[in-house]
Design a protein around this motif. Sequence first.
Motif, PDB file in Angstrom:
ATOM      1  N   ARG A  11       0.848  -1.183   0.000  1.00  0.00           N
ATOM      2  CA  ARG A  11       0.000   0.000   0.000  1.00  0.00           C
ATOM      3  C   ARG A  11       0.885   1.235   0.000  1.00  0.00           C
ATOM      4  NH1 ARG A  11      -3.164  -3.039   3.960  1.00  0.00           N
ATOM      5  NH2 ARG A  11      -5.032  -3.839   2.929  1.00  0.00           N
ATOM      6  N   ALA A  12       0.602   2.174  -0.938  1.00  0.00           N
ATOM      7  CA  ALA A  12       1.358   3.425  -1.046  1.00  0.00           C
ATOM      8  C   ALA A  12       0.383   4.555  -1.328  1.00  0.00           C
ATOM      9  CB  ALA A  12       2.404   3.330  -2.148  1.00  0.00           C
ATOM     10  N   ASN A  13       0.828   5.738  -1.026  1.00  0.00           N
ATOM     11  CA  ASN A  13       0.010   6.922  -1.264  1.00  0.00           C
ATOM     12  C   ASN A  13       0.871   7.964  -1.964  1.00  0.00           C
ATOM     13  OD1 ASN A  13      -2.201   8.533  -1.350  1.00  0.00           O
ATOM     14  ND2 ASN A  13      -2.269   8.984   0.863  1.00  0.00           N
ATOM     15  N   GLY A  14       0.249   8.971  -2.547  1.00  0.00           N
ATOM     16  CA  GLY A  14       0.950  10.050  -3.225  1.00  0.00           C
ATOM     17  C   GLY A  14      -0.059  10.999  -3.845  1.00  0.00           C
ATOM     18  N   ASN A  15       0.417  12.064  -4.451  1.00  0.00           N
ATOM     19  CA  ASN A  15      -0.457  13.029  -5.123  1.00  0.00           C
ATOM     20  C   ASN A  15       0.176  13.368  -6.486  1.00  0.00           C
ATOM     21  OD1 ASN A  15      -2.348  14.902  -5.811  1.00  0.00           O
ATOM     22  ND2 ASN A  15      -1.799  16.395  -4.215  1.00  0.00           N
ATOM     23  N   PRO A  16      -0.391  12.858  -7.572  1.00  0.00           N
ATOM     24  CA  PRO A  16      -1.597  12.029  -7.640  1.00  0.00           C
ATOM     25  C   PRO A  16      -1.371  10.622  -7.098  1.00  0.00           C
ATOM     26  CG  PRO A  16      -0.591  12.213  -9.790  1.00  0.00           C
ATOM     27  CD  PRO A  16       0.183  13.142  -8.899  1.00  0.00           C
ATOM     28  N   LYS A  17      -2.507   9.864  -6.915  1.00  0.00           N
ATOM     29  CA  LYS A  17      -2.430   8.532  -6.328  1.00  0.00           C
ATOM     30  C   LYS A  17      -1.584   7.631  -7.208  1.00  0.00           C
ATOM     31  CE  LYS A  17      -5.319   4.906  -4.370  1.00  0.00           C
ATOM     32  NZ  LYS A  17      -4.666   5.000  -3.057  1.00  0.00           N
ATOM     33  N   PRO A  18      -0.625   6.899  -6.616  1.00  0.00           N
ATOM     34  CA  PRO A  18       0.292   6.096  -7.425  1.00  0.00           C
ATOM     35  C   PRO A  18      -0.376   4.851  -8.005  1.00  0.00           C
ATOM     36  CG  PRO A  18       0.751   5.808  -5.108  1.00  0.00           C
ATOM     37  CD  PRO A  18      -0.288   6.882  -5.187  1.00  0.00           C
ATOM     38  N   ASN A  19       0.220   4.337  -9.077  1.00  0.00           N
ATOM     39  CA  ASN A  19      -0.202   3.108  -9.720  1.00  0.00           C
ATOM     40  C   ASN A  19       0.628   1.950  -9.160  1.00  0.00           C
ATOM     41  OD1 ASN A  19      -1.423   1.370 -11.695  1.00  0.00           O
ATOM     42  ND2 ASN A  19       0.500   1.488 -12.839  1.00  0.00           N
ATOM     43  N   ILE A  20      -0.038   0.830  -8.792  1.00  0.00           N
ATOM     44  CA  ILE A  20       0.614  -0.347  -8.210  1.00  0.00           C
ATOM     45  C   ILE A  20       0.816  -1.388  -9.290  1.00  0.00           C
ATOM     46  CG2 ILE A  20       0.488  -2.156  -6.464  1.00  0.00           C
ATOM     47  CD1 ILE A  20       0.785   0.629  -5.286  1.00  0.00           C
TER      48      ILE A  20
END
Length: 1164
Positions: free
Chosen positions: A376-385
Amino acid sequence: MLGQVGHAALALMSLLLLLWHEAAPIEVPQDLKILQDLKQPPTIIKQSVKDYIVDPRDNIIIECEAKGNPVPTFSWRRNGKFFNIGKDPRVTMRKRSGTLEIGFRSGGRPEDYEGEYQCFASNDFGGALSNKILLRVSKAPLWPKEVLEPVSVTEGSPLVLPCNPPPGLPPPFTFWMDSGMSPIPQDKRVSMGLNGDLYFSNVLARDAHTDYSCNARFLFTHTIQQKNPFTLKVQTKEPFNDTSYNATEPYGGRKVAESTPTFLSPSGTESSKMVLRDEQLLLECIAAGLPTPTIKWFKKGGDLPGRKVKFENYNKTLKIINVSEEDAGEYVCMANNHLGSIRHSIFVQIKAAPYWLDKPSDLVLAPDENGRLVCRANGNPKPNIQWLINGHPIEGYPPNPNRQVLGDTIIFRSVQIGSSAVYQCNASNQHGYLLANAFVSVLDMPPRMLGPKNQLIKVIENNRTFLDCPFFGSPLPDLRWFKNGQGSGLDGGQYRAYINGTLEIKRARAEDEGTYTCVANSILGTAENQVRLEVKEPTRIVRLPEHQSAVRGSTTRFDCKVKSDPSLTVTVAWMKDDKPLYLGWRLRKDEESLTIPNVNEGDEGTYTCTVKSEIDQDSASARLTVLDRPDAPMDLDLSDPAARSVRLTWIPGNDHRSPITEFLVQFEEDRWEPGRWQKLSSYPGDLNSVILQLAPFVNYQFRVIAINSVGQSPPSGPSPRYKTSGAAPDAIPRGLRGSGSKKDNMEITWEPLLDLERNGPNLHYSIWWRRKDSGEEWSNVTTVGSKHVVHNTETYVPYEIKIQARNEFGSGPESNVVIGYSGEDKPSDAPTDLRVSKVDSTKVNIHWKSVNPNTVRGEFKEYRLYYWRESSQVPGLIVNKEKKTKGFYSTMAEPSGILSDLVPYSKYKMFMVVANNHFESSPSNTVEFNTKEGVPDAPRAVRMHSKSLDTISLEWEKPLEPNGILIGYQLKYQRVNGSRLGRPHLETFLPNVTEFTLRLPDRSTRYKFFLSAMTQVGAGEVYAEETPHFTNEGDKTVKVVSVKQQPPITVADLIAGATYHLRVYSHELNSISSNSVTFKTKPAYIDHVDIATQGWFIGLMCAIALIILILLIVCFIKRSRGGKYPGGGCVTGFAKYLVRDKKDLPLDPVDQKDPDGSFDYQSQ
């Protein structure tokens, strides 16, 4: 029908939920043996940073290290393609590592190797990836050549000097300097912006210079490049004068037009700024105007983040560190001066590169177990897994029923041997990416014990203890504990078993001692280990050290008595103020205490006794306070002077931790006893300023002594001198009296005033006297002494007397009138008709007629009786005729009295006189009388003898004072049994019998004797004696010495060289006795030496005999060779030698008759 289908579906879902069980991942212990046997996929443990800038002057090293079993092999990709290392001679890979080294000794350009690199580490169980490493070479380009025209600006106008440094990698650090390499001074008006330009809010005439130079410093190459300098010309309406400049008049008094604020950077009324999360936000506002504007910052809709915000560059730059999403918003900077203000809004956006919420971790599972990987990861914009397996996208692998991908989670069900792999999770957005490796290892391993075998654990009684039994296996084994190999598993009550194999014993007791066995069991086998538990008594300090206060120089002691388990070795250590105590030669330590002799101030502190065994410890502390005499008071000061007082103030010295209880003030004066310090007064210890009461006409100086519980301080230094003015005497002379030394005079005496009572110079005394009740005028005299004699007085006449002291300043108070008397004379009359009555053995009544009081001629003292023992009525007894006196005070006409303590059966004589203080009258008539017969004293020199085992003899002598005619002796004796006395026996003897022998019924029988002498009046004083504890042995004799004095005493009349037994016992109760003491007297010394037995004499005789023998041998040899000595000449010559030698000795008296000596061997 539909209802039945619904029930069936619900039952199936319930069954699936029951069947799904996710096992907790196995934690592989960091045990060397397990790690050696454990097969695991690779794990990246070290790699270079993502944005990797290198120095072109150095070799390039790109790090990549990994671990795994078997040891991983490494390969690289460059710009997404396989990088064949073997084909490039400049590139090498380190052994057992994936780290690349690119060298340029043989040529080549570092720039040729710029690009994106990624490391692959793989073994039989999977492959791991490093991050994508962007390799770039540091650049420090030169400044472009340019010709800068001089910059001309009107005074008071704003100005921006551009820097425009060359783009470097990384960007250079810029700063402005002049030609002297001195920094350009910056302030609120002149400063450098974030872009490197130099901003002037307004230009002053003094800013005109020709050497404004921008400099760029490149970090990697450590070089500084300088731009061509600017020449600044300032146009003014009036000539510029440097001397006219000052801070309040920066324009030297010239008229310069003022202007409202405008922004030099940024331009316009609003701008925007984007910054990434966790980075640093820098906002800048630089304004122009005259006067120089002031910059203020605020945030719309909220407050500035106080703990993260910082203002720099004279408030022109707002800096926020570690920004987060809540720091986004509209920031406003405002510039104002007294002409107005302007604002600029900066809209800040916070973006974020991916950051971890739940990073995937390695997963070790046993066969048929379930598990999951979460990314699980977060970012701005939301990251792609994106998921990868062994470095390849998971989508390229065929479907696996035991593996399910659900977005950021991979679920594993019933894993099997051979399905181990390394999974990569890549989270990315436009601002960056995250890459994590997590392996899934399917492991089967039989149970094994990891801890030491047969470990011994010692624990203190009543303490909680833990018995460790580390184990491992895959699948994870079940572990149970047993005690002494018996019973079921230990868990519950006193025991608690943990999942990691530890057994907790909540409160260890003596019965918990024993051998504990831990057994690990799984489907692959069984393993066990044993732990031996011993329960010990606690180590405790039973006598603790106590806080102490010790006087400096004394000896103090701290106790530390320890009680511990006998099987444990205990050490005792002392600390002082939390540091190890150095004993040295002075301090002494034993098993139970610490002794500090000769205590000094350095010994003060907190002492801690720490007692340690191998499993526990105890400690106790106590403080030592060192007391000492106080230091001397200081800085004595005199104030508030008055005629008879002055205020004395001082500063107390250090009390050395014992409060000052008293101050002693002493004085010294320089008139009567210079140099002698005397006590003036004492004051409580809480005062340091007192008013001293002083005497007039004294030149004082003072000193102060402080007193505490230890003692007195040294005296302070003396104060300044203080002299009081003179005054008339205050005191009245003491001891005024009058008495006659002769019958016709009266001596008037008194005690002179003390020196401090004089109050002035020329002290003298006025004395007045007159005959009492005569109505006469007072006679008076003035004298400087302490006595005055009045002559030609009548005998023993009363006088009234008074006195007064005077000096140059006046007269003192008069004394009260006292009565004195003139001298006495011998009484003219004697007592008469002295007689006796009621004569007894020891007392008699006496009577006489008194004299006329006027004939006493002085103060009546007493009637004095002289009496003496003239003789004894016992024939042949010599008496002491010493006179004795006894006084009777009576004013009756025919007085009487009793004379006692007389010796019975004696003849006495007596007479009487009347006495005043100095004289006695003529004697009265002499009277003779005889005392009556009394009872005698006790017999003396009583001795007990025991000449045989069955008899005891008693001997005595006559009483010292028979007090009458002796008619015999009376002896009473009783058998003694402990404290009880038997039936009394009575024996009487004639006066000439002084011994008695008693036959004993047995050797151990003891008797008590009571012996007294008798006259016709009766038996006298009794002498009591008891037979000793020991009896006679052979010819040994028992001697009893009566003791009536305090010890020590001397026992005399002993035989030299004899052995004695000595004891002390009570006359009244023989059972009270000391122990027997045996001693031997020294032998008699005879000063006689047998010279024939002395060693020196025997040696001398042997030497003489040897010399004679040698001479005889020599003579015979000479004779046999025809020597000159005929016949016995040799012997004769030797005899002559002896005679000559003998003449040198002193002669005996007989020998002196012949001066030639009587030893003439020739004549023989």
